[in-house]
Motif scaffolding. Structure first.
Motif, PDB file in Angstrom:
ATOM      1  N   VAL A  33       0.837  -1.203   0.000  1.00  4.49           N
ATOM      2  CA  VAL A  33       0.000   0.000   0.000  1.00  4.49           C
ATOM      3  C   VAL A  33       0.871   1.252   0.000  1.00  4.49           C
ATOM      4  N   ARG A  34       1.947   1.240   0.761  1.00  2.00           N
ATOM      5  CA  ARG A  34       2.867   2.386   0.779  1.00  2.00           C
ATOM      6  C   ARG A  34       3.480   2.612  -0.596  1.00  2.00           C
ATOM      7  N   GLY A  35       3.877   1.522  -1.257  1.00  5.38           N
ATOM      8  CA  GLY A  35       4.473   1.646  -2.574  1.00  5.38           C
ATOM      9  C   GLY A  35       3.495   2.175  -3.608  1.00  5.38           C
ATOM     10  N   VAL A  36       2.255   1.709  -3.544  1.00  2.00           N
ATOM     11  CA  VAL A  36       1.232   2.220  -4.456  1.00  2.00           C
ATOM     12  C   VAL A  36       0.991   3.704  -4.166  1.00  2.00           C
ATOM     13  N   TRP A  37       0.956   4.085  -2.894  1.00  2.50           N
ATOM     14  CA  TRP A  37       0.814   5.514  -2.545  1.00  2.50           C
ATOM     15  C   TRP A  37       1.904   6.325  -3.232  1.00  2.50           C
ATOM     16  N   ARG A  38       3.156   5.879  -3.127  1.00  4.22           N
ATOM     17  CA  ARG A  38       4.256   6.638  -3.729  1.00  4.22           C
ATOM     18  C   ARG A  38       4.078   6.766  -5.249  1.00  4.22           C
ATOM     19  N   GLU A  39       3.584   5.709  -5.886  1.00  7.07           N
ATOM     20  CA  GLU A  39       3.408   5.739  -7.340  1.00  7.07           C
ATOM     21  C   GLU A  39       2.283   6.668  -7.783  1.00  7.07           C
ATOM     22  N   ILE A  40       1.206   6.732  -6.997  1.00  4.57           N
ATOM     23  CA  ILE A  40       0.056   7.527  -7.442  1.00  4.57           C
ATOM     24  C   ILE A  40      -0.045   8.892  -6.774  1.00  4.57           C
ATOM     25  N   ARG A  41       0.589   9.064  -5.600  1.00  2.00           N
ATOM     26  CA  ARG A  41       0.452  10.321  -4.850  1.00  2.00           C
ATOM     27  C   ARG A  41       1.768  11.057  -4.628  1.00  2.00           C
ATOM     28  N   GLY A  42       2.892  10.335  -4.674  1.00  2.00           N
ATOM     29  CA  GLY A  42       4.174  10.971  -4.372  1.00  2.00           C
ATOM     30  C   GLY A  42       4.681  10.526  -3.009  1.00  2.00           C
ATOM     31  N   ASP A  43       5.392  11.409  -2.331  1.00  2.00           N
ATOM     32  CA  ASP A  43       5.986  11.063  -1.038  1.00  2.00           C
ATOM     33  C   ASP A  43       4.933  10.582  -0.045  1.00  2.00           C
ATOM     34  N   GLU A  44       5.338   9.618   0.774  1.00  2.00           N
ATOM     35  CA  GLU A  44       4.434   9.110   1.816  1.00  2.00           C
ATOM     36  C   GLU A  44       4.187  10.204   2.848  1.00  2.00           C
ATOM     37  N   PRO A  45       2.960  10.289   3.375  1.00  2.00           N
ATOM     38  CA  PRO A  45       2.656  11.344   4.342  1.00  2.00           C
ATOM     39  C   PRO A  45       3.274  11.090   5.713  1.00  2.00           C
ATOM     40  N   GLU A  46       3.566   9.843   6.020  1.00  2.00           N
ATOM     41  CA  GLU A  46       4.266   9.512   7.264  1.00  2.00           C
ATOM     42  C   GLU A  46       4.968   8.181   7.065  1.00  2.00           C
ATOM     43  N   VAL A  47       6.044   7.994   7.781  1.00  3.25           N
ATOM     44  CA  VAL A  47       6.799   6.743   7.685  1.00  3.25           C
ATOM     45  C   VAL A  47       6.438   5.897   8.903  1.00  3.25           C
ATOM     46  N   PRO A  48       6.020   4.654   8.684  1.00  2.88           N
ATOM     47  CA  PRO A  48       5.664   3.825   9.840  1.00  2.88           C
ATOM     48  C   PRO A  48       6.902   3.507  10.677  1.00  2.88           C
ATOM     49  N   PRO A  49       6.716   3.424  11.981  1.00  2.00           N
ATOM     50  CA  PRO A  49       7.844   3.025  12.831  1.00  2.00           C
ATOM     51  C   PRO A  49       8.178   1.550  12.591  1.00  2.00           C
ATOM     52  N   ALA A  50       9.340   1.131  13.056  1.00  2.00           N
ATOM     53  CA  ALA A  50       9.703  -0.289  12.968  1.00  2.00           C
ATOM     54  C   ALA A  50       8.636  -1.109  13.692  1.00  2.00           C
ATOM     55  N   TYR A  51       8.329  -2.287  13.140  1.00  3.23           N
ATOM     56  CA  TYR A  51       7.320  -3.142  13.752  1.00  3.23           C
ATOM     57  C   TYR A  51       7.703  -4.599  13.576  1.00  3.23           C
ATOM     58  N   GLN A  52       7.340  -5.385  14.564  1.00  6.32           N
ATOM     59  CA  GLN A  52       7.585  -6.825  14.539  1.00  6.32           C
ATOM     60  C   GLN A  52       6.405  -7.516  13.858  1.00  6.32           C
ATOM     61  N   PRO A  53       6.594  -8.751  13.372  1.00  5.17           N
ATOM     62  CA  PRO A  53       5.472  -9.455  12.743  1.00  5.17           C
ATOM     63  C   PRO A  53       4.243  -9.603  13.650  1.00  5.17           C
ATOM     64  N   ASP A  54       4.439  -9.655  14.961  1.00  4.40           N
ATOM     65  CA  ASP A  54       3.321  -9.828  15.896  1.00  4.40           C
ATOM     66  C   ASP A  54       2.884  -8.507  16.534  1.00  4.40           C
ATOM     67  N   TRP A  55       3.164  -7.371  15.875  1.00  5.19           N
ATOM     68  CA  TRP A  55       2.893  -6.065  16.462  1.00  5.19           C
ATOM     69  C   TRP A  55       1.453  -5.889  16.915  1.00  5.19           C
ATOM     70  N   ALA A  56       0.491  -6.370  16.170  1.00  4.89           N
ATOM     71  CA  ALA A  56      -0.921  -6.163  16.529  1.00  4.89           C
ATOM     72  C   ALA A  56      -1.308  -6.999  17.744  1.00  4.89           C
ATOM     73  N   GLU A  57      -0.798  -8.223  17.808  1.00  2.37           N
ATOM     74  CA  GLU A  57      -1.124  -9.094  18.938  1.00  2.37           C
ATOM     75  C   GLU A  57      -0.514  -8.578  20.234  1.00  2.37           C
ATOM     76  N   VAL A  58       0.659  -7.989  20.138  1.00  4.15           N
ATOM     77  CA  VAL A  58       1.362  -7.502  21.327  1.00  4.15           C
ATOM     78  C   VAL A  58       0.826  -6.152  21.776  1.00  4.15           C
ATOM     79  N   GLY A  59       0.653  -5.226  20.821  1.00  3.03           N
ATOM     80  CA  GLY A  59       0.267  -3.865  21.183  1.00  3.03           C
ATOM     81  C   GLY A  59      -1.212  -3.688  21.445  1.00  3.03           C
ATOM     82  N   GLY A  60      -2.053  -4.369  20.677  1.00  2.00           N
ATOM     83  CA  GLY A  60      -3.487  -4.264  20.873  1.00  2.00           C
ATOM     84  C   GLY A  60      -4.103  -2.953  20.442  1.00  2.00           C
ATOM     85  N   GLU A  61      -3.334  -2.089  19.781  1.00  2.00           N
ATOM     86  CA  GLU A  61      -3.859  -0.803  19.345  1.00  2.00           C
ATOM     87  C   GLU A  61      -4.240  -0.860  17.870  1.00  2.00           C
ATOM     88  N   GLU A  62      -5.144   0.007  17.462  1.00  2.00           N
ATOM     89  CA  GLU A  62      -5.610   0.062  16.075  1.00  2.00           C
ATOM     90  C   GLU A  62      -4.688   0.948  15.228  1.00  2.00           C
TER      91      GLU A  62
END
Length: 145
Positions: A33-62
């Motif tokens: 999705v980030r790559g498609v954003w760059r192709e159709i919109r230009g620079d990404e509006p924000e860069v996601p922080p580093a994340y582990q594969p289990d980030w959602a299970e550990v953090g529980g945030e949306e």
């Protein structure tokens, strides 16, 4: 604005690589999705922080859902169209963790492009398993930021 569906199709076959976003080299679902954003919109509006594969299970945030709401245009699931971004909850009560780009609503089941864990960016059917997990649909913003 360039066509997000055409851009997404250009990523097909890109190997799955956690946290990557480089067409032909590697991408996870967010990287696609980030790559498609760059192709159709230009620079990404924000860069996601580093994340582990289990980030959602550990953090529980949306985290993913909230970011989508900041930068994309939410719409009813029943109004999804090819090129839209789809977000999925992999388990009931869990945060949204997977994203894809809708390619077709024709026929008995919609189709999507997404980065398939351990494989590559692929186009696949959205059968009942995926449809039960579909949580939110977003259109790409139009015009300049």
């Amino acid at each position: 604005m360039s066509d997000p569906l055409t851009a997404a199709r250009g990523w097909l076959g890109t190997p799955y690589r956690h946290q990557a976003s480089l067409k032909g080299e590697g991408a996870d679902c967010l990287g696609l999705v980030r790559g498609v954003w760059r192709e159709i919109r230009g620079d990404e509006p924000e860069v996601p922080p580093a994340y582990q594969p289990d980030w959602a299970e550990v953090g529980g945030e949306e985290t993913l859902l909230e970011a989508a709401r900041r930068w994309l245009v939410e719409k009813p699931v029943g109004e999804m169209r090819p090129g839209d971004v789809l977000l999925f909850r992999m388990a009931e009560g869990a945060p949204v963790k997977h994203c894809a780009i809708l390619t077709s609503v024709e026929g008995p089941e919609p189709r999507m492009i997404h980065a398939y864990w351990g494989r590559a960016v692929v186009e696949s059917w959205m059968g009942p398993w995926w449809m039960r997990r579909l949580t939110a649909v977003f259109a790409w913003p139009e015009g300049e930021d």
